[in-house]
Design a protein around this motif. Structure first.
Motif, mmCIF file in Angstrom:
data_model
loop_
_atom_site.group_PDB
_atom_site.id
_atom_site.type_symbol
_atom_site.label_atom_id
_atom_site.label_comp_id
_atom_site.label_asym_id
_atom_site.label_seq_id
_atom_site.Cartn_x
_atom_site.Cartn_y
_atom_site.Cartn_z
ATOM 1 N N THR A 192 -7.328 6.477 -7.712
ATOM 2 C CA THR A 192 -8.482 6.741 -8.557
ATOM 3 C C THR A 192 -9.747 6.291 -7.836
ATOM 4 O O THR A 192 -9.852 5.131 -7.424
ATOM 5 C CB THR A 192 -8.356 5.996 -9.902
ATOM 6 O OG1 THR A 192 -7.138 6.407 -10.527
ATOM 7 C CG2 THR A 192 -9.527 6.296 -10.803
ATOM 8 N N ARG B 190 -0.798 7.545 -7.907
ATOM 9 C CA ARG B 190 -2.129 8.148 -7.929
ATOM 10 C C ARG B 190 -3.132 7.207 -7.295
ATOM 11 O O ARG B 190 -2.898 5.998 -7.170
ATOM 12 C CB ARG B 190 -2.543 8.450 -9.364
ATOM 13 C CG ARG B 190 -2.786 7.215 -10.197
ATOM 14 C CD ARG B 190 -3.176 7.557 -11.613
ATOM 15 N NE ARG B 190 -3.381 6.311 -12.367
ATOM 16 C CZ ARG B 190 -3.561 6.263 -13.651
ATOM 17 N NH1 ARG B 190 -3.560 7.377 -14.366
ATOM 18 N NH2 ARG B 190 -3.754 5.120 -14.272
ATOM 19 N N LEU C 92 -9.806 3.185 -16.406
ATOM 20 C CA LEU C 92 -8.843 2.133 -16.040
ATOM 21 C C LEU C 92 -9.329 0.778 -16.537
ATOM 22 O O LEU C 92 -10.512 0.466 -16.417
ATOM 23 C CB LEU C 92 -8.694 2.048 -14.517
ATOM 24 C CG LEU C 92 -8.071 3.213 -13.785
ATOM 25 C CD1 LEU C 92 -8.177 2.994 -12.285
ATOM 26 C CD2 LEU C 92 -6.619 3.355 -14.178
ATOM 27 N N SER D 129 -9.020 10.625 -10.870
ATOM 28 C CA SER D 129 -7.688 10.330 -10.369
ATOM 29 C C SER D 129 -7.124 11.512 -9.589
ATOM 30 O O SER D 129 -7.237 12.654 -10.018
ATOM 31 C CB SER D 129 -6.783 9.995 -11.555
ATOM 32 O OG SER D 129 -5.479 9.762 -11.114
ATOM 33 N N TYR D 130 -6.499 11.208 -8.450
ATOM 34 C CA TYR D 130 -5.897 12.205 -7.566
ATOM 35 C C TYR D 130 -4.464 11.787 -7.236
ATOM 36 O O TYR D 130 -4.128 10.604 -7.313
ATOM 37 C CB TYR D 130 -6.674 12.274 -6.242
ATOM 38 C CG TYR D 130 -8.140 12.547 -6.373
ATOM 39 C CD1 TYR D 130 -8.622 13.858 -6.337
ATOM 40 C CD2 TYR D 130 -9.050 11.510 -6.514
ATOM 41 C CE1 TYR D 130 -9.985 14.114 -6.444
ATOM 42 C CE2 TYR D 130 -10.410 11.765 -6.626
ATOM 43 C CZ TYR D 130 -10.870 13.062 -6.585
ATOM 44 O OH TYR D 130 -12.217 13.313 -6.698
#
Length: 163
Positions: free
Chosen positions: A148, A146, A105, A131-132
């Motif tokens: 992260t 998301r 990012l 990331s989830y």
């Protein structure tokens, strides 16, 4: 005499029109300033956890919060720092939904100094993370996005959008 009166009327009409034009330009200028101040307010960084809690679900108590919302694009970005215990719980819950993706990012000037410094270490103003899905944070209208987990920290970057 007749020509003088006609000329005087014509000139006075032109003067009145010119004055009206500057009033309109002043109004336009004031409207532009008001629009700019609204845009600056919308782009302002916020730190109020309670206000953020009205917009998204907060599954754990954050120790630090910095966030921005963009109502025009229906997007909210928040930097959240949780305790080490809550960070582990958050990651464990998110992994139940989907395995993480490794991502990078870009840091932004409003990020906490620790994240900016970490981004500067690589020389690219970027931080690495996992990331989830942000399902735990969804609350209408923000129902997509998301979260992260930034490597080697207890910071998370939450990015949610509204449909």
């Amino acid at each position: 005499m007749k020509t003088g009166c006609i000329l005087a009327l014509f000139l006075s009409g032109a003067l009145v029109s010119a004055c009206g034009g500057s009033a309109n330009s002043n109004e336009a200028s004031n409207a532009a300033r008001a629009a700019n101040s609204r845009n600056e307010a919308a782009n302002a960084t916020k730190t109020n956890i309670e206000e953020l809690g009205l917009l998204i679900n907060m599954p754990y108590e954050a120790e630090e919060v910095v966030w921005k919302d963009d109502p025009q694009h229906k997007k909210l970005v928040a930097i959240l720092r949780f305790s080490p215990e809550d960070s582990k719980k958050l990651v464990a819950e998110a992994e139940k939904v989907k395995a993480p993706d490794k991502i990078t990012l870009p840091t932004q000037i409003w990020f906490p100094p620790e994240l900016i410094a970490q981004g500067d270490l690589g020389g690219e103003d970027m931080v690495n993370g996992r990331s989830y899905p942000a399902n735990q944070f969804f609350q209408p209208p923000y129902t997509e996005g998301r979260i992260t987990h930034v490597e080697d920290t207890d910071y998370f970057v939450l990015e949610v959008t509204a449909k």
